[in-house]
Design a protein around this motif. Structure first.
Motif, PDB file in Angstrom:
ATOM      1  N   PHE A 140      38.860  48.097  65.661  1.00  0.00           N
ATOM      2  CA  PHE A 140      38.152  48.363  64.406  1.00  0.00           C
ATOM      3  C   PHE A 140      37.906  47.064  63.664  1.00  0.00           C
ATOM      4  CE2 PHE A 140      40.768  51.987  65.435  1.00  0.00           C
ATOM      5  CZ  PHE A 140      39.941  53.070  65.201  1.00  0.00           C
ATOM      6  N   SER A 141      36.839  47.010  62.903  1.00  0.00           N
ATOM      7  CA  SER A 141      36.577  45.924  61.964  1.00  0.00           C
ATOM      8  C   SER A 141      36.399  46.564  60.598  1.00  0.00           C
ATOM      9  CB  SER A 141      35.285  45.174  62.325  1.00  0.00           C
ATOM     10  OG  SER A 141      35.373  44.612  63.623  1.00  0.00           O
ATOM     11  N   ALA A 142      36.897  45.910  59.562  1.00  0.00           N
ATOM     12  CA  ALA A 142      36.771  46.478  58.217  1.00  0.00           C
ATOM     13  C   ALA A 142      36.735  45.360  57.196  1.00  0.00           C
ATOM     14  CB  ALA A 142      37.935  47.420  57.922  1.00  0.00           C
ATOM     15  N   SER A 143      36.108  45.634  56.058  1.00  0.00           N
ATOM     16  CA  SER A 143      36.092  44.653  54.974  1.00  0.00           C
ATOM     17  C   SER A 143      35.996  45.359  53.630  1.00  0.00           C
ATOM     18  CB  SER A 143      34.926  43.670  55.137  1.00  0.00           C
ATOM     19  OG  SER A 143      33.693  44.352  55.012  1.00  0.00           O
ATOM     20  N   THR A 144      36.530  44.683  52.635  1.00  0.00           N
ATOM     21  CA  THR A 144      36.451  45.158  51.260  1.00  0.00           C
ATOM     22  C   THR A 144      36.458  43.948  50.347  1.00  0.00           C
ATOM     23  OG1 THR A 144      37.336  46.746  49.656  1.00  0.00           O
ATOM     24  CG2 THR A 144      38.952  45.380  50.823  1.00  0.00           C
ATOM     25  N   GLN A 145      36.144  44.176  49.098  1.00  0.00           N
ATOM     26  CA  GLN A 145      36.242  43.121  48.090  1.00  0.00           C
ATOM     27  C   GLN A 145      37.093  43.653  46.951  1.00  0.00           C
ATOM     28  OE1 GLN A 145      32.952  41.386  45.395  1.00  0.00           O
ATOM     29  NE2 GLN A 145      33.061  40.010  47.154  1.00  0.00           N
ATOM     30  N   ILE A 146      38.047  42.825  46.522  1.00  0.00           N
ATOM     31  CA  ILE A 146      38.889  43.189  45.391  1.00  0.00           C
ATOM     32  C   ILE A 146      38.745  42.133  44.307  1.00  0.00           C
ATOM     33  CG2 ILE A 146      40.560  44.442  46.802  1.00  0.00           C
ATOM     34  CD1 ILE A 146      42.479  42.000  46.391  1.00  0.00           C
ATOM     35  N   ASN A 147      39.094  42.516  43.091  1.00  0.00           N
ATOM     36  CA  ASN A 147      39.197  41.570  41.998  1.00  0.00           C
ATOM     37  C   ASN A 147      40.682  41.253  41.853  1.00  0.00           C
ATOM     38  OD1 ASN A 147      39.585  40.397  39.393  1.00  0.00           O
ATOM     39  ND2 ASN A 147      37.582  41.173  38.787  1.00  0.00           N
ATOM     40  N   ARG A 148      41.073  40.024  42.104  1.00  0.00           N
ATOM     41  CA  ARG A 148      42.487  39.652  42.108  1.00  0.00           C
ATOM     42  C   ARG A 148      43.133  39.844  40.743  1.00  0.00           C
ATOM     43  NH1 ARG A 148      43.502  34.382  40.451  1.00  0.00           N
ATOM     44  NH2 ARG A 148      41.632  33.183  39.968  1.00  0.00           N
ATOM     45  N   LEU A 149      42.342  39.797  39.672  1.00  0.00           N
ATOM     46  CA  LEU A 149      42.897  39.996  38.333  1.00  0.00           C
ATOM     47  C   LEU A 149      43.425  41.412  38.158  1.00  0.00           C
ATOM     48  CD1 LEU A 149      40.287  38.113  36.097  1.00  0.00           C
ATOM     49  CD2 LEU A 149      42.350  37.218  37.210  1.00  0.00           C
ATOM     50  N   ASP A 150      42.832  42.378  38.872  1.00  0.00           N
ATOM     51  CA  ASP A 150      43.297  43.772  38.813  1.00  0.00           C
ATOM     52  C   ASP A 150      44.740  43.911  39.285  1.00  0.00           C
ATOM     53  OD1 ASP A 150      40.789  44.533  37.943  1.00  0.00           O
ATOM     54  OD2 ASP A 150      40.141  45.299  39.899  1.00  0.00           O
ATOM     55  N   TYR A 151      45.203  42.935  40.078  1.00  0.00           N
ATOM     56  CA  TYR A 151      46.549  42.980  40.649  1.00  0.00           C
ATOM     57  C   TYR A 151      47.493  41.973  39.991  1.00  0.00           C
ATOM     58  CZ  TYR A 151      44.306  45.826  44.173  1.00  0.00           C
ATOM     59  OH  TYR A 151      43.606  46.822  44.809  1.00  0.00           O
ATOM     60  N   GLY A 152      47.072  41.386  38.899  1.00  0.00           N
ATOM     61  CA  GLY A 152      47.934  40.430  38.208  1.00  0.00           C
ATOM     62  C   GLY A 152      47.993  39.068  38.872  1.00  0.00           C
ATOM     63  N   VAL A 153      47.068  38.791  39.775  1.00  0.00           N
ATOM     64  CA  VAL A 153      46.985  37.473  40.405  1.00  0.00           C
ATOM     65  C   VAL A 153      45.962  36.692  39.582  1.00  0.00           C
ATOM     66  CG1 VAL A 153      46.542  36.215  42.545  1.00  0.00           C
ATOM     67  CG2 VAL A 153      47.524  38.515  42.638  1.00  0.00           C
ATOM     68  N   SER A 154      46.451  36.144  38.465  1.00  0.00           N
ATOM     69  CA  SER A 154      45.513  35.681  37.437  1.00  0.00           C
ATOM     70  C   SER A 154      45.489  34.177  37.212  1.00  0.00           C
ATOM     71  CB  SER A 154      45.836  36.380  36.109  1.00  0.00           C
ATOM     72  OG  SER A 154      47.183  36.143  35.752  1.00  0.00           O
ATOM     73  N   PHE A 155      46.277  33.402  37.934  1.00  0.00           N
ATOM     74  CA  PHE A 155      46.260  31.950  37.736  1.00  0.00           C
ATOM     75  C   PHE A 155      44.858  31.404  37.976  1.00  0.00           C
ATOM     76  CE2 PHE A 155      46.347  27.627  39.342  1.00  0.00           C
ATOM     77  CZ  PHE A 155      47.089  26.981  38.379  1.00  0.00           C
ATOM     78  N   ASN A 156      44.462  30.464  37.147  1.00  0.00           N
ATOM     79  CA  ASN A 156      43.189  29.785  37.348  1.00  0.00           C
ATOM     80  C   ASN A 156      43.179  28.501  36.552  1.00  0.00           C
ATOM     81  OD1 ASN A 156      40.700  29.435  38.532  1.00  0.00           O
ATOM     82  ND2 ASN A 156      40.047  31.512  38.053  1.00  0.00           N
ATOM     83  N   GLY A 157      42.245  27.675  36.834  1.00  0.00           N
ATOM     84  CA  GLY A 157      42.080  26.441  36.096  1.00  0.00           C
ATOM     85  C   GLY A 157      40.620  26.193  35.832  1.00  0.00           C
ATOM     86  N   PRO A 158      40.302  25.692  34.641  1.00  0.00           N
ATOM     87  CA  PRO A 158      38.900  25.387  34.346  1.00  0.00           C
ATOM     88  C   PRO A 158      38.440  24.147  35.095  1.00  0.00           C
ATOM     89  CG  PRO A 158      40.302  24.680  32.549  1.00  0.00           C
ATOM     90  CD  PRO A 158      41.190  25.382  33.531  1.00  0.00           C
ATOM     91  N   ILE A 159      37.144  24.074  35.324  1.00  0.00           N
ATOM     92  CA  ILE A 159      36.564  22.888  35.921  1.00  0.00           C
ATOM     93  C   ILE A 159      36.035  22.035  34.769  1.00  0.00           C
ATOM     94  CG2 ILE A 159      34.804  21.976  37.476  1.00  0.00           C
ATOM     95  CD1 ILE A 159      34.851  24.671  38.919  1.00  0.00           C
ATOM     96  N   PRO A 160      36.586  20.832  34.576  1.00  0.00           N
ATOM     97  CA  PRO A 160      36.133  19.986  33.467  1.00  0.00           C
ATOM     98  C   PRO A 160      34.632  19.728  33.515  1.00  0.00           C
ATOM     99  CG  PRO A 160      38.089  19.064  34.520  1.00  0.00           C
ATOM    100  CD  PRO A 160      37.620  20.201  35.379  1.00  0.00           C
ATOM    101  N   GLY A 161      33.981  19.886  32.375  1.00  0.00           N
ATOM    102  CA  GLY A 161      32.554  19.620  32.265  1.00  0.00           C
ATOM    103  C   GLY A 161      31.655  20.737  32.753  1.00  0.00           C
ATOM    104  N   VAL A 162      32.239  21.840  33.193  1.00  0.00           N
ATOM    105  CA  VAL A 162      31.439  22.971  33.669  1.00  0.00           C
ATOM    106  C   VAL A 162      31.793  24.180  32.814  1.00  0.00           C
ATOM    107  CG1 VAL A 162      30.850  24.457  35.619  1.00  0.00           C
ATOM    108  CG2 VAL A 162      31.441  22.059  36.028  1.00  0.00           C
ATOM    109  N   PRO A 163      30.966  24.489  31.803  1.00  0.00           N
ATOM    110  CA  PRO A 163      31.268  25.634  30.944  1.00  0.00           C
ATOM    111  C   PRO A 163      31.408  26.920  31.758  1.00  0.00           C
ATOM    112  CG  PRO A 163      29.416  24.358  30.072  1.00  0.00           C
ATOM    113  CD  PRO A 163      29.726  23.819  31.432  1.00  0.00           C
TER     114      PRO A 163
END
Length: 184
Positions: A140-163
């Motif tokens: 079988f082959s399968a795929s899905t897309q999730i939003n990681r924020l929905d699972y509390g995987v929320s770390f991120n960093g801004p890119i300087p100079g890119v609003p």
């Protein structure tokens, strides 16, 4: 309503991790995609007499993440992302299967970091057949897309100079290539 599938075999199958892959893709720095996989996972699927009554259960060892860069993998294992010391596994339990426009739609509950959300996989049946050892295989082959924020995987960093620019996108595509071995 039952579905007719040429060569279909009903039974209980163990996922063969040597011939299967659980992988993901996430945008990085808004300009590229980082790919990774999990090297340790297990699961069982049951192909029912009525294919649409089939079920799947699986678990992924989150500490087995492999993006090809150990420093990044260690960061993803940390509390910033998966927090594997507290949440060592991601699990999936199917809740339904239906025929889609192309292939099948596999519905289920994905649990990550103690949060369970319904997800929908686009599922392609690759076939059933004998193996070189006198057994039977299914693919079988399968795929899905999730939003990681929905699972509390929320770390991120801004890119300087890119609003509005962030280091890691919220959306993660999960791709499965699964080969199962029919159990006696």
């Amino acid at each position: 309503m039952s579905v007719e599938i040429p060569g279909y075999v009903a039974g209980t199958w163990a996922i063969d991790p040597v011939h299967s892959e659980v992988s993901f893709v996430v945008r990085h720095m808004m300009v590229s995609k980082v790919r990774g996989r999990f090297d340790k996972f297990e699961g069982t699927f049951v192909t029912a007499d009525d294919p649409l009554s089939s079920t799947v259960t699986a678990s992924v060892d989150l500490s087995s993440i492999n993006t090809g860069q150990e420093q990044r993998d260690a960061h993803i294992r940390s509390a910033d992302f998966f927090e594997v010391e507290k949440y060592p596994e991601m699990t999936f339990v199917s809740t339904g299967l239906k025929q889609g426009e192309e292939g099948f739609i596999l519905e289920g509950d994905l649990t990550l970091k103690g949060v369970t959300k319904a997800v929908v996989f686009n599922l392609e049946l690759n076939g059933f057949g004998p193996d070189a050892y006198g057994g039977t295989r299914a693919g079988f082959s399968a795929s899905t897309q999730i939003n990681r924020l929905d699972y509390g995987v929320s770390f991120n960093g801004p890119i300087p100079g890119v609003p509005g620019g962030v280091a890691v996108s919220e959306n993660v595509t999960i791709t499965l290539e699964i080969e199962g071995i029919l159990q006696a």
